[in-house]
Motif scaffolding. Structure first.
Motif, PDB file in Angstrom:
ATOM      1  N   GLN A 126       7.847   2.694   5.653  1.00 24.88           N
ATOM      2  CA  GLN A 126       7.002   3.319   6.677  1.00 24.88           C
ATOM      3  C   GLN A 126       7.258   2.690   8.044  1.00 24.88           C
ATOM      4  N   ALA A 127       7.341   1.364   8.072  1.00 27.96           N
ATOM      5  CA  ALA A 127       7.439   0.664   9.357  1.00 27.96           C
ATOM      6  C   ALA A 127       8.828   0.796   9.972  1.00 27.96           C
ATOM      7  N   GLU A 128       9.861   0.777   9.155  1.00 31.55           N
ATOM      8  CA  GLU A 128      11.217   0.738   9.721  1.00 31.55           C
ATOM      9  C   GLU A 128      11.928   2.078   9.674  1.00 31.55           C
ATOM     10  N   GLY A 129      11.507   2.978   8.809  1.00 32.88           N
ATOM     11  CA  GLY A 129      12.041   4.346   8.757  1.00 32.88           C
ATOM     12  C   GLY A 129      13.554   4.401   8.785  1.00 32.88           C
ATOM     13  N   ALA A 130      14.083   5.151   9.758  1.00 33.66           N
ATOM     14  CA  ALA A 130      15.525   5.411   9.835  1.00 33.66           C
ATOM     15  C   ALA A 130      16.340   4.137  10.069  1.00 33.66           C
ATOM     16  N   GLU A 131      15.683   3.106  10.616  1.00 32.42           N
ATOM     17  CA  GLU A 131      16.373   1.824  10.828  1.00 32.42           C
ATOM     18  C   GLU A 131      16.963   1.282   9.522  1.00 32.42           C
TER      19      GLU A 131
ATOM     20  N   GLU B 277      -7.585   4.349   1.045  1.00 31.97           N
ATOM     21  CA  GLU B 277      -6.335   3.839   1.615  1.00 31.97           C
ATOM     22  C   GLU B 277      -6.466   3.733   3.111  1.00 31.97           C
ATOM     23  N   GLY B 278      -5.654   2.863   3.667  1.00 31.44           N
ATOM     24  CA  GLY B 278      -5.596   2.750   5.122  1.00 31.44           C
ATOM     25  C   GLY B 278      -6.664   1.836   5.683  1.00 31.44           C
ATOM     26  N   CYS B 279      -6.555   1.565   6.969  1.00 36.43           N
ATOM     27  CA  CYS B 279      -7.472   0.608   7.585  1.00 36.43           C
ATOM     28  C   CYS B 279      -7.655   0.946   9.066  1.00 36.43           C
ATOM     29  N   ASP B 280      -8.935   0.938   9.491  1.00 32.02           N
ATOM     30  CA  ASP B 280      -9.244   1.189  10.911  1.00 32.02           C
ATOM     31  C   ASP B 280      -9.685  -0.079  11.617  1.00 32.02           C
ATOM     32  N   LYS B 281      -9.513  -1.238  10.979  1.00 31.71           N
ATOM     33  CA  LYS B 281     -10.072  -2.460  11.550  1.00 31.71           C
ATOM     34  C   LYS B 281      -9.169  -3.084  12.604  1.00 31.71           C
ATOM     35  N   PHE B 282      -7.884  -2.901  12.478  1.00 34.79           N
ATOM     36  CA  PHE B 282      -6.924  -3.445  13.440  1.00 34.79           C
ATOM     37  C   PHE B 282      -7.107  -4.941  13.719  1.00 34.79           C
ATOM     38  N   CYS B 283      -7.081  -5.745  12.681  1.00 34.72           N
ATOM     39  CA  CYS B 283      -6.969  -7.189  12.879  1.00 34.72           C
ATOM     40  C   CYS B 283      -5.640  -7.389  13.609  1.00 34.72           C
ATOM     41  N   THR B 284      -5.620  -8.333  14.560  1.00 34.04           N
ATOM     42  CA  THR B 284      -4.478  -8.370  15.476  1.00 34.04           C
ATOM     43  C   THR B 284      -3.194  -8.893  14.828  1.00 34.04           C
ATOM     44  N   PHE B 285      -3.292  -9.443  13.590  1.00 36.63           N
ATOM     45  CA  PHE B 285      -2.093  -9.963  12.918  1.00 36.63           C
ATOM     46  C   PHE B 285      -1.468  -8.949  11.964  1.00 36.63           C
ATOM     47  N   CYS B 286      -2.152  -7.841  11.708  1.00 39.94           N
ATOM     48  CA  CYS B 286      -1.882  -7.079  10.481  1.00 39.94           C
ATOM     49  C   CYS B 286      -1.153  -5.757  10.716  1.00 39.94           C
ATOM     50  N   VAL B 287      -0.157  -5.489   9.881  1.00 42.93           N
ATOM     51  CA  VAL B 287       0.616  -4.239  10.000  1.00 42.93           C
ATOM     52  C   VAL B 287      -0.022  -3.072   9.238  1.00 42.93           C
ATOM     53  N   VAL B 288      -1.020  -3.371   8.406  1.00 41.03           N
ATOM     54  CA  VAL B 288      -1.531  -2.333   7.500  1.00 41.03           C
ATOM     55  C   VAL B 288      -2.015  -1.056   8.209  1.00 41.03           C
ATOM     56  N   PRO B 289      -2.752  -1.180   9.310  1.00 41.13           N
ATOM     57  CA  PRO B 289      -3.189   0.067   9.965  1.00 41.13           C
ATOM     58  C   PRO B 289      -2.014   0.953  10.382  1.00 41.13           C
ATOM     59  N   TYR B 290      -0.848   0.322  10.620  1.00 40.64           N
ATOM     60  CA  TYR B 290       0.323   1.101  11.034  1.00 40.64           C
ATOM     61  C   TYR B 290       1.110   1.618   9.840  1.00 40.64           C
ATOM     62  N   THR B 291       1.129   0.859   8.733  1.00 42.43           N
ATOM     63  CA  THR B 291       1.950   1.287   7.598  1.00 42.43           C
ATOM     64  C   THR B 291       1.183   2.193   6.637  1.00 42.43           C
ATOM     65  N   ARG B 292      -0.125   1.987   6.531  1.00 43.64           N
ATOM     66  CA  ARG B 292      -0.891   2.796   5.570  1.00 43.64           C
ATOM     67  C   ARG B 292      -1.757   3.844   6.265  1.00 43.64           C
ATOM     68  N   GLY B 293      -1.813   3.783   7.585  1.00 45.99           N
ATOM     69  CA  GLY B 293      -2.542   4.808   8.326  1.00 45.99           C
ATOM     70  C   GLY B 293      -4.032   4.537   8.396  1.00 45.99           C
ATOM     71  N   SER B 294      -4.795   5.534   8.861  1.00 45.32           N
ATOM     72  CA  SER B 294      -6.236   5.324   9.056  1.00 45.32           C
ATOM     73  C   SER B 294      -6.967   5.502   7.729  1.00 45.32           C
ATOM     74  N   GLU B 295      -8.227   5.057   7.725  1.00 46.80           N
ATOM     75  CA  GLU B 295      -9.004   5.009   6.477  1.00 46.80           C
ATOM     76  C   GLU B 295      -9.224   6.392   5.890  1.00 46.80           C
ATOM     77  N   TYR B 296      -9.000   6.475   4.600  1.00 49.61           N
ATOM     78  CA  TYR B 296      -9.241   7.728   3.883  1.00 49.61           C
ATOM     79  C   TYR B 296      -9.819   7.374   2.513  1.00 49.61           C
TER      80      TYR B 296
END
Ligand code: 5AD
Ligand code: SF4
Length: 446
Positions: free
Chosen positions: A83-88, A153-172
């Motif tokens: 999810q994070a690196e995609g085509a890279e 799944e997902g996370c809306d908390k956006f702890c400043t160290f964490c990639v999860v909100p970007y890789t798993r998307g918003s809370e569902y």
């Protein structure tokens, strides 16, 4: 029959996703294998949480390239690094045929068909969480006594160290009835213990049968009525979402196990603020006090990060103090790892590696002492053990205590899937040894 190898890295949600991928590919002719040399298709279900985890995928891809040079093989990268690196990933490792994110893996069969037809690569990194759960096969192929079930799944908390909100998307959150249906299917296959999974599982608010949002506590209550389901656990929780009804459920629901993974990350208010955790050390202490009031024997577990940008010796001391105040039965501690795209990675006051190493060692020593203390406190006690699998010796079985330790018991091989009262006779580094409680002698009336 073609052979499929799925290698799973990282968290329990990846374990759940890997099981679903296997079920998805079985109808198109893929059966499981454990060895890459035999595999027609290899899926790496990756983790992106820290740099070390994320880099593992490239060393594995290097090994797979050698096999692929010799024969036909399809290589897919799934999970959070995909999810994070995609085509890279394809640019860096052209031997990869498929890149698929955690919310789009239900499209794997079409992606496989597409590259079989046209060659080239296939990439899917959309976020259709709802569509994914609807598209997954209803038939569960879970083997074993315990299983994971993703409810959120997902996370809306956006702890400043964490990639999860970007890789798993918003809370569902999934609807209650869909979860209950899946739980019943698991129980029908012999599952006795289900761990409800979510990145922020206690923020669960899935649609109930009445069309209204239901909390995690209500979901647990509903599942505790599923016949044959003896134990419920849930992970991972955020301190901010530990609602009163969930705390009360720990006292009220017998099926809800007395074990809670509640990451605190740091004991310093300054660092907690910089992490955007939205609570203080004292909030956490108070929360634990209230949970233990509801369930006095609760075993508490946590995650810690040392060496977050700007962490001073005093901040670190505050973390040690919180650990001393709270006492954890188990814990996971990590050195801060700057993740691309997260706010903390851009912070100026990064901590030198050797300081992180020293702090990690100090923290681990304290946590191990507490973990050992907790295990020693179980010696001589009688616990309910759910037997999961055969042990190393004939007739032995391995089960789990309510507090999640493995327990080895002789003459129990016929009890897989059942719960018995077991007395703890020995405490070892990674397990407990137990025996059946002798039937109580009848006291004769005089
Ligand atoms: N560096 C170190 N540890 C991290 N975690 C999450 N992101 C990072 C990071 N960038 C840890 C947290 C979280 C656990 C799953 O991983 O402690 O609770
Ligand atoms: Fe990451 Fe958990 Fe924070 Fe969400 S709550 S951003 S998953 S650490």
């Amino acid at each position: 029959m073609k052979k499929l190898l799925i290698k799973t890295y990282g968290c329990q949600m990846n374990v759940y996703d890997s099981a679903r991928m296997a079920e998805l590919l079985a109808p198109i002719g893929y059966g499981p294998t454990e060895v890459a040399e035999d595999a027609d298709m290899v899926i790496l279900n990756t983790c992106h949480i820290r740099e070390k985890a994320s880099e593992k995928v490239y060393s594995e891809l290097g090994r797979l390239k050698k096999l692929k040079d010799e024969r036909q093989m399809t290589i897919a990268v799934a999970g959070c690094t995909a999810q994070a690196e995609g085509a890279e990933i394809i640019a860096r490792a052209p031997q990869v045929d498929i890149v698929v994110g955690p919310q789009s893996y239900h499209r794997l069969p079409e992606m496989i068909a597409k590259i079989a037809r046209r060659g080239g690569h296939a990439l899917e990194t959309d976020f259709p969480a709802l569509e994914k759960f609807d598209a997954l096969p209803k038939e569960i192929a879970t083997e074993g006594v315990t299983a994971f079930l993703t409810v959120q799944e997902g996370c809306d908390k956006f702890c400043t160290f964490c990639v999860v909100p970007y890789t798993r998307g918003s809370e569902y959150s999934r609807p209650i009835l869909a979860i209950e249906d899946e739980a019943r299917r698991m129980v029908a296959r012999g599952v006795r213990e289900i761990t409800l999974l979510g990145q922020n599982v206690n923020a669960f608010n899935g649609e109930g049968p009445d069309g209204k949002p239901w909390s995690l506590a209500r979901l647990c209550d509903r599942l505790s009525r599923v016949e044959g389901l003896a134990r419920i656990r849930y992970t991972t929780s955020h301190p901010r979402d530990m609602s009163d009804d969930l705390i009360a459920a720990h006292g009220d629901l017998e099926a809800l196990m007395p074990y809670l993974h509640l990451p605190v990350q740091s004991g310093s208010n300054k660092i907690l603020d910089a992490m955007n955790r939205q609570h203080t050390g004292d909030h956490y202490r108070d929360l634990v006090r209230r949970i233990r009031h509801a369930r006095p024997d609760l075993a508490l577990s946590s995650d810690f990060i040392v060496g977050f940008p700007g962490e001073t010796d005093r901040d670190f001391e505050a973390t040690l103090q919180l650990v001393r105040d709270v006492t954890f039965a188990s814990a996971f501690s990590f050195k801060y790892s700057p993740r691309p795209g997260t706010p903390a990675a851009a912070a100026r006051r990064q901590i030198p590696e050797e300081v992180k190493d020293a702090r990690l060692q100090t923290l681990n020593m304290l946590l191990l002492e507490q973990q050992d203390g907790f295990k020693q406190s179980l010696a001589g006690r009688t616990l309910d053990v759910l037997f999961e699998k055969p042990g190393r010796h004939a007739s032995q079985a391995i089960g789990r205590s309510p507090y999640l330790q493995s327990v080895h018991v002789d003459d129990a091989a016929h009890l897989i899937g059942e719960i018995r009262s077991i007395r703890v006779d020995g405490v070892f580094p990674n397990s407990l040894k137990g025996s059946f409680v002798p039937a109580r002698k009848k006291v004769l009336a005089h």
